[in-house]
Motif scaffolding. Structure first.
Motif, PDB file in Angstrom:
ATOM      1  N   ARG A  92      -2.888  -8.585   0.592  1.00 25.67           N
ATOM      2  CA  ARG A  92      -2.410  -7.211   0.661  1.00 25.67           C
ATOM      3  C   ARG A  92      -0.970  -7.114   0.167  1.00 25.67           C
ATOM      4  NH1 ARG A  92      -0.091  -3.785   4.570  1.00 25.67           N
ATOM      5  NH2 ARG A  92       0.123  -5.499   6.030  1.00 25.67           N
ATOM      6  N   TYR A  93      -0.125  -8.069   0.615  1.00 24.86           N
ATOM      7  CA  TYR A  93       1.272  -8.051   0.167  1.00 24.86           C
ATOM      8  C   TYR A  93       1.382  -8.358  -1.323  1.00 24.86           C
ATOM      9  CZ  TYR A  93       3.142  -7.522   4.869  1.00 24.86           C
ATOM     10  OH  TYR A  93       3.480  -7.018   6.104  1.00 24.86           O
ATOM     11  N   GLU A  94       0.497  -9.190  -1.837  1.00 28.20           N
ATOM     12  CA  GLU A  94       0.511  -9.470  -3.280  1.00 28.20           C
ATOM     13  C   GLU A  94       0.157  -8.224  -4.075  1.00 28.20           C
ATOM     14  OE1 GLU A  94      -2.101 -12.763  -3.980  1.00 28.20           O
ATOM     15  OE2 GLU A  94      -0.689 -14.238  -3.164  1.00 28.20           O
ATOM     16  N   LYS A  95      -0.820  -7.452  -3.597  1.00 25.96           N
ATOM     17  CA  LYS A  95      -1.160  -6.198  -4.271  1.00 25.96           C
ATOM     18  C   LYS A  95       0.003  -5.220  -4.218  1.00 25.96           C
ATOM     19  CE  LYS A  95      -6.162  -6.178  -3.822  1.00 25.96           C
ATOM     20  NZ  LYS A  95      -7.331  -5.503  -3.243  1.00 25.96           N
ATOM     21  N   MET A  96       0.674  -5.184  -3.036  1.00 23.13           N
ATOM     22  CA  MET A  96       1.834  -4.299  -2.919  1.00 23.13           C
ATOM     23  C   MET A  96       2.934  -4.744  -3.868  1.00 23.13           C
ATOM     24  SD  MET A  96       1.957  -3.707   1.206  1.00 23.13           S
ATOM     25  CE  MET A  96       3.618  -3.113   1.217  1.00 23.13           C
ATOM     26  N   ALA A  97       3.105  -6.043  -4.047  1.00 25.65           N
ATOM     27  CA  ALA A  97       4.163  -6.568  -4.908  1.00 25.65           C
ATOM     28  C   ALA A  97       3.913  -6.187  -6.371  1.00 25.65           C
ATOM     29  CB  ALA A  97       4.249  -8.078  -4.760  1.00 25.65           C
ATOM     30  N   GLU A  98       2.656  -6.041  -6.755  1.00 31.95           N
ATOM     31  CA  GLU A  98       2.352  -5.627  -8.123  1.00 31.95           C
ATOM     32  C   GLU A  98       2.853  -4.214  -8.378  1.00 31.95           C
ATOM     33  OE1 GLU A  98      -1.849  -5.980  -8.602  1.00 31.95           O
ATOM     34  OE2 GLU A  98      -1.827  -8.167  -8.513  1.00 31.95           O
ATOM     35  N   LYS A  99       2.753  -3.336  -7.373  1.00 33.69           N
ATOM     36  CA  LYS A  99       3.127  -1.939  -7.539  1.00 33.69           C
ATOM     37  C   LYS A  99       4.604  -1.694  -7.231  1.00 33.69           C
ATOM     38  CE  LYS A  99      -1.463  -0.453  -6.151  1.00 33.69           C
ATOM     39  NZ  LYS A  99      -2.245   0.221  -5.117  1.00 33.69           N
ATOM     40  N   MET A 100       5.134  -2.398  -6.211  1.00 31.38           N
ATOM     41  CA  MET A 100       6.499  -2.142  -5.738  1.00 31.38           C
ATOM     42  C   MET A 100       7.443  -3.252  -6.175  1.00 31.38           C
ATOM     43  SD  MET A 100       5.911  -1.097  -1.824  1.00 31.38           S
ATOM     44  CE  MET A 100       4.372  -0.411  -1.295  1.00 31.38           C
ATOM     45  N   HIS A 101       8.711  -3.020  -5.831  1.00 31.71           N
ATOM     46  CA  HIS A 101       9.732  -4.025  -6.089  1.00 31.71           C
ATOM     47  C   HIS A 101       9.610  -5.150  -5.078  1.00 31.71           C
ATOM     48  CE1 HIS A 101      13.774  -5.742  -6.646  1.00 31.71           C
ATOM     49  NE2 HIS A 101      13.643  -5.249  -7.888  1.00 31.71           N
ATOM     50  N   LYS A 102       9.982  -6.349  -5.484  1.00 32.69           N
ATOM     51  CA  LYS A 102       9.835  -7.542  -4.658  1.00 32.69           C
ATOM     52  C   LYS A 102      10.631  -7.429  -3.359  1.00 32.69           C
ATOM     53  CE  LYS A 102      10.283 -12.556  -4.863  1.00 32.69           C
ATOM     54  NZ  LYS A 102      10.765 -13.693  -5.645  1.00 32.69           N
ATOM     55  N   ARG A 104      11.567  -4.765  -1.729  1.00 29.38           N
ATOM     56  CA  ARG A 104      11.001  -3.777  -0.811  1.00 29.38           C
ATOM     57  C   ARG A 104       9.807  -4.390  -0.053  1.00 29.38           C
ATOM     58  NH1 ARG A 104       8.512   2.200  -1.785  1.00 29.38           N
ATOM     59  NH2 ARG A 104       8.402   2.686   0.419  1.00 29.38           N
ATOM     60  N   VAL A 105       9.009  -5.171  -0.740  1.00 29.47           N
ATOM     61  CA  VAL A 105       7.878  -5.838  -0.093  1.00 29.47           C
ATOM     62  C   VAL A 105       8.380  -6.788   0.987  1.00 29.47           C
ATOM     63  CG1 VAL A 105       5.928  -7.399  -0.469  1.00 29.47           C
ATOM     64  CG2 VAL A 105       6.405  -5.618  -2.128  1.00 29.47           C
ATOM     65  N   GLU A 106       9.449  -7.529   0.710  1.00 32.99           N
ATOM     66  CA  GLU A 106      10.033  -8.440   1.710  1.00 32.99           C
ATOM     67  C   GLU A 106      10.499  -7.671   2.935  1.00 32.99           C
ATOM     68  OE1 GLU A 106      10.111 -11.783   1.660  1.00 32.99           O
ATOM     69  OE2 GLU A 106       8.937 -11.665  -0.180  1.00 32.99           O
ATOM     70  N   ARG A 107      11.134  -6.513   2.719  1.00 31.95           N
ATOM     71  CA  ARG A 107      11.592  -5.682   3.844  1.00 31.95           C
ATOM     72  C   ARG A 107      10.403  -5.214   4.683  1.00 31.95           C
ATOM     73  NH1 ARG A 107      15.083  -3.111   0.116  1.00 31.95           N
ATOM     74  NH2 ARG A 107      13.704  -1.308   0.107  1.00 31.95           N
ATOM     75  N   LEU A 108       9.340  -4.787   4.009  1.00 27.77           N
ATOM     76  CA  LEU A 108       8.150  -4.338   4.736  1.00 27.77           C
ATOM     77  C   LEU A 108       7.523  -5.475   5.549  1.00 27.77           C
ATOM     78  CD1 LEU A 108       6.465  -2.064   2.057  1.00 27.77           C
ATOM     79  CD2 LEU A 108       7.479  -1.332   4.217  1.00 27.77           C
TER      80      LEU A 108
END
Length: 120
Positions: A92-102, A104-108
């Motif tokens: 799920r986080y990998e999919k989010m990383a494709e769309k968002m900035h790296k 921001r994903v770490e913060r989430l």
């Protein structure tokens, strides 16, 4: 002389006891069966008590072994479930990383981890 006559007379009496005459069903070659007495084989109380104790200890040991086996099985099941959840979360986080900035994903991720710790 009388004592020898009595001794000789005793032996034929034993043989006549064994020879019961003709059997009613005509099968003289079969062995003579004894009467069925189910109470004759009963064991004394001490023997039965020892047997019960031995069976109880055996059942306790069997239960212990079954419990150990079941605990190991449950441990394997929970570890498999945890691995599946972690893998799904990672995907799920990998999919989010494709769309968002790296970043921001770490913060989430950190935020989700904090929420998980607070809720559990």
């Amino acid at each position: 002389m009388m004592s020898t006559a009595v001794a000789e007379g005793a032996t034929p009496a034993l043989t006549t006891d064994k020879n019961l005459g003709m059997r009613k069903n005509g099968k003289q070659w079969h062995a003579v069966k004894k009467a069925f007495r189910p109470a004759s084989g009963l064991t004394p109380y001490e023997q039965r008590a020892k047997l019960r104790v031995a069976q109880a200890t055996m059942k306790a040991k069997e239960k212990e072994l079954k419990d150990e086996k079941e605990a190991e099985r449950q441990r394997r099941i929970t570890s498999i479930k945890e691995k599946r959840v972690a893998k799904e979360e990672k995907e799920r986080y990998e999919k989010m990383a494709e769309k968002m900035h790296k970043k921001r994903v770490e913060r989430l991720k950190r935020k989700a981890k904090r929420n998980k710790l607070l809720n559990s």
